[in-house]
Design a protein around this motif. Structure first.
Motif, PDB file in Angstrom:
ATOM      1  N   ARG A  45       2.856  11.356  -3.430  1.00 28.63           N
ATOM      2  CA  ARG A  45       1.828  12.401  -3.465  1.00 28.63           C
ATOM      3  C   ARG A  45       0.555  11.943  -2.751  1.00 28.63           C
ATOM      4  N   ALA A  46       0.261  10.647  -2.833  1.00 27.06           N
ATOM      5  CA  ALA A  46      -0.919  10.126  -2.156  1.00 27.06           C
ATOM      6  C   ALA A  46      -0.774  10.230  -0.637  1.00 27.06           C
ATOM      7  N   ALA A  47       0.475  10.218  -0.167  1.00 27.29           N
ATOM      8  CA  ALA A  47       0.728  10.315   1.270  1.00 27.29           C
ATOM      9  C   ALA A  47       0.813  11.759   1.740  1.00 27.29           C
ATOM     10  N   SER A  48       1.359  12.629   0.890  1.00 24.95           N
ATOM     11  CA  SER A  48       1.544  14.028   1.295  1.00 24.95           C
ATOM     12  C   SER A  48       1.804  14.896   0.063  1.00 24.95           C
ATOM     13  N   VAL A  61      15.013  10.054  -4.084  1.00 22.64           N
ATOM     14  CA  VAL A  61      13.993  10.681  -3.241  1.00 22.64           C
ATOM     15  C   VAL A  61      14.651  11.338  -2.038  1.00 22.64           C
ATOM     16  N   ARG A  62      14.353  12.599  -1.837  1.00 22.84           N
ATOM     17  CA  ARG A  62      14.689  13.301  -0.593  1.00 22.84           C
ATOM     18  C   ARG A  62      13.361  13.652   0.061  1.00 22.84           C
ATOM     19  N   ALA A  63      13.199  13.253   1.314  1.00 25.23           N
ATOM     20  CA  ALA A  63      11.895  13.442   1.943  1.00 25.23           C
ATOM     21  C   ALA A  63      12.021  13.584   3.448  1.00 25.23           C
ATOM     22  N   GLU A  64      10.971  14.103   4.050  1.00 19.83           N
ATOM     23  CA  GLU A  64      10.887  14.093   5.504  1.00 19.83           C
ATOM     24  C   GLU A  64      10.744  12.648   5.958  1.00 19.83           C
ATOM     25  N   ASP A  65      11.301  12.329   7.128  1.00 18.32           N
ATOM     26  CA  ASP A  65      11.305  10.929   7.541  1.00 18.32           C
ATOM     27  C   ASP A  65       9.908  10.376   7.830  1.00 18.32           C
ATOM     28  N   ARG A  66       8.921  11.230   8.008  1.00 19.53           N
ATOM     29  CA  ARG A  66       7.548  10.753   8.196  1.00 19.53           C
ATOM     30  C   ARG A  66       7.025  10.037   6.950  1.00 19.53           C
ATOM     31  N   LEU A  67       7.699  10.241   5.815  1.00 19.62           N
ATOM     32  CA  LEU A  67       7.252   9.640   4.561  1.00 19.62           C
ATOM     33  C   LEU A  67       7.934   8.310   4.254  1.00 19.62           C
ATOM     34  N   LEU A  68       8.701   7.781   5.203  1.00 22.17           N
ATOM     35  CA  LEU A  68       9.341   6.481   4.993  1.00 22.17           C
ATOM     36  C   LEU A  68       8.333   5.371   4.657  1.00 22.17           C
ATOM     37  N   PRO A  69       7.166   5.317   5.295  1.00 19.74           N
ATOM     38  CA  PRO A  69       6.196   4.283   4.905  1.00 19.74           C
ATOM     39  C   PRO A  69       5.764   4.404   3.442  1.00 19.74           C
ATOM     40  N   ALA A  70       5.610   5.626   2.943  1.00 15.03           N
ATOM     41  CA  ALA A  70       5.223   5.822   1.542  1.00 15.03           C
ATOM     42  C   ALA A  70       6.351   5.406   0.606  1.00 15.03           C
ATOM     43  N   ILE A  71       7.599   5.680   0.999  1.00 16.59           N
ATOM     44  CA  ILE A  71       8.743   5.251   0.204  1.00 16.59           C
ATOM     45  C   ILE A  71       8.791   3.730   0.144  1.00 16.59           C
ATOM     46  N   GLU A  72       8.528   3.092   1.270  1.00 23.00           N
ATOM     47  CA  GLU A  72       8.529   1.632   1.306  1.00 23.00           C
ATOM     48  C   GLU A  72       7.410   1.063   0.438  1.00 23.00           C
ATOM     49  N   GLU A  73       6.270   1.710   0.439  1.00 23.30           N
ATOM     50  CA  GLU A  73       5.169   1.259  -0.410  1.00 23.30           C
ATOM     51  C   GLU A  73       5.558   1.365  -1.883  1.00 23.30           C
ATOM     52  N   ALA A  74       6.247   2.453  -2.236  1.00 20.60           N
ATOM     53  CA  ALA A  74       6.710   2.610  -3.616  1.00 20.60           C
ATOM     54  C   ALA A  74       7.724   1.539  -3.970  1.00 20.60           C
ATOM     55  N   ALA A  75       8.617   1.214  -3.024  1.00 18.61           N
ATOM     56  CA  ALA A  75       9.607   0.159  -3.256  1.00 18.61           C
ATOM     57  C   ALA A  75       8.923  -1.179  -3.512  1.00 18.61           C
ATOM     58  N   LEU A  76       7.887  -1.451  -2.746  1.00 14.34           N
ATOM     59  CA  LEU A  76       7.156  -2.705  -2.920  1.00 14.34           C
ATOM     60  C   LEU A  76       6.428  -2.725  -4.256  1.00 14.34           C
ATOM     61  N   ASP A  77       5.814  -1.601  -4.626  1.00 13.06           N
ATOM     62  CA  ASP A  77       5.113  -1.516  -5.907  1.00 13.06           C
ATOM     63  C   ASP A  77       6.065  -1.765  -7.073  1.00 13.06           C
ATOM     64  N   CYS A  78       7.327  -1.326  -6.917  1.00  8.99           N
ATOM     65  CA  CYS A  78       8.334  -1.515  -7.973  1.00  8.99           C
ATOM     66  C   CYS A  78       9.104  -2.824  -7.802  1.00  8.99           C
ATOM     67  N   ALA A  79       8.680  -3.654  -6.840  1.00  6.76           N
ATOM     68  CA  ALA A  79       9.298  -4.962  -6.580  1.00  6.76           C
ATOM     69  C   ALA A  79      10.796  -4.851  -6.372  1.00  6.76           C
ATOM     70  N   GLN A  80      11.183  -3.895  -5.512  1.00  8.31           N
ATOM     71  CA  GLN A  80      12.600  -3.725  -5.212  1.00  8.31           C
ATOM     72  C   GLN A  80      13.032  -4.719  -4.134  1.00  8.31           C
ATOM     73  N   HIS A  81      14.080  -5.467  -4.397  1.00  7.58           N
ATOM     74  CA  HIS A  81      14.566  -6.443  -3.430  1.00  7.58           C
ATOM     75  C   HIS A  81      15.394  -5.788  -2.324  1.00  7.58           C
ATOM     76  N   ARG A  82      15.917  -4.601  -2.619  1.00  6.82           N
ATOM     77  CA  ARG A  82      16.849  -3.977  -1.677  1.00  6.82           C
ATOM     78  C   ARG A  82      16.915  -2.489  -1.958  1.00  6.82           C
ATOM     79  N   TYR A  83      16.959  -1.680  -0.904  1.00  2.00           N
ATOM     80  CA  TYR A  83      17.243  -0.257  -1.086  1.00  2.00           C
ATOM     81  C   TYR A  83      17.890   0.283   0.184  1.00  2.00           C
ATOM     82  N   VAL A  84      18.628   1.382   0.022  1.00  3.03           N
ATOM     83  CA  VAL A  84      19.400   1.958   1.124  1.00  3.03           C
ATOM     84  C   VAL A  84      18.727   3.242   1.600  1.00  3.03           C
ATOM     85  N   VAL A  85      18.623   3.389   2.910  1.00  3.31           N
ATOM     86  CA  VAL A  85      18.091   4.611   3.513  1.00  3.31           C
ATOM     87  C   VAL A  85      19.226   5.352   4.202  1.00  3.31           C
ATOM     88  N   THR A  86      19.522   6.557   3.743  1.00  2.00           N
ATOM     89  CA  THR A  86      20.440   7.446   4.450  1.00  2.00           C
ATOM     90  C   THR A  86      19.561   8.346   5.301  1.00  2.00           C
TER      91      THR A  86
END
Length: 204
Positions: A127-130, A161-186
């Motif tokens: 939401r902070a991104a868009s 999460v289903r999102a427009e690809d412009r929001l990939l940086p925000a998804i990555e920021e969320a992954a980092l905040d949650c200390a995720q070691h790995r995630y898959v992008v389709t």
């Protein structure tokens, strides 16, 4: 700012399939069904809902593995046909052909008892991104893979999460905040699938 993640396991094609059950079933019922399927196809799926909430939908996707490889999309379609025949589950009409599909766990790393985050934290990051262009749902992240003639089952609370690809940086920021070691992008828009690995978690 340099990202702490690196891309790995990239494969061409972006495959995902949602299936709806005739009625909600207990999580262990869905687990038995997916475990049986895993004997012929490596299951990677999201079960929308919280914890022990009954399962009414299953979202399948491909999870690239450096150890076990990645099934071809034709094998994925065949697996869905077998699943539909065996269960009566109904494939969603049509398929999304744009944006990205990403599942994020909420527990930091893989250690039992590690701190856990909330779905609201991920939603706040997006939401902070868009204000538009995304949807974030609570979901169980599950996998079932045949290893040495036994099916290895893994489940973790997370978000889908289903999102427009412009929001990939925000998804990555969320992954980092949650200390995720790995995630898959389709990545449906680019028709490719890949893993994002947290560099600090990689061996060596």
């Amino acid at each position: 700012m340099t990202t702490p993640y690196t891309e790995a396991g990239t494969v061409e094609g972006a495959w995902t399939q949602s299936l709806y059950l005739p009625g909600p079933v207990p999580v262990d019922h869905a687990q038995r069904t997916l475990t049986a399927l895993a004997r012929t196809w490596p299951v990677a799926a999201f079960l929308p809902g919280e914890a022990d909430e009954p399962v009414g939908e299953v979202v399948l996707y491909r999870d690239p593995s450096r150890t076990y490889g990645t099934p071809e999309t034709s094998a994925c379609d065949a697996a869905v046909r077998r699943l539909v025949t065996a269960t009566g589950w109904t494939p969603a009409a049509g398929r999304a052909d744009d944006g990205v599909l990403v599942g994020l766990g909420l527990r930091e790393g893989y250690e039992t008892g590690a701190p856990e985050h909330s779905p609201a934290e991920v939603a706040d990051c997006l939401r902070a991104a868009s204000a538009t262009g995304w949807r974030c749902r609570t979901a169980r992240l599950v996998s079932a893979r045949l290893v040495d003639d036994a099916v290895r089952w893994y489940a973790e609370d997370g978000v889908l999460v289903r999102a427009e690809d412009r929001l990939l940086p925000a998804i990555e920021e969320a992954a980092l905040d949650c200390a995720q070691h790995r995630y898959v992008v389709t990545h449906l828009a680019a028709q490719r699938t890949y893993v994002r690995h947290w560099r600090a978690s990689l061996p060596g």
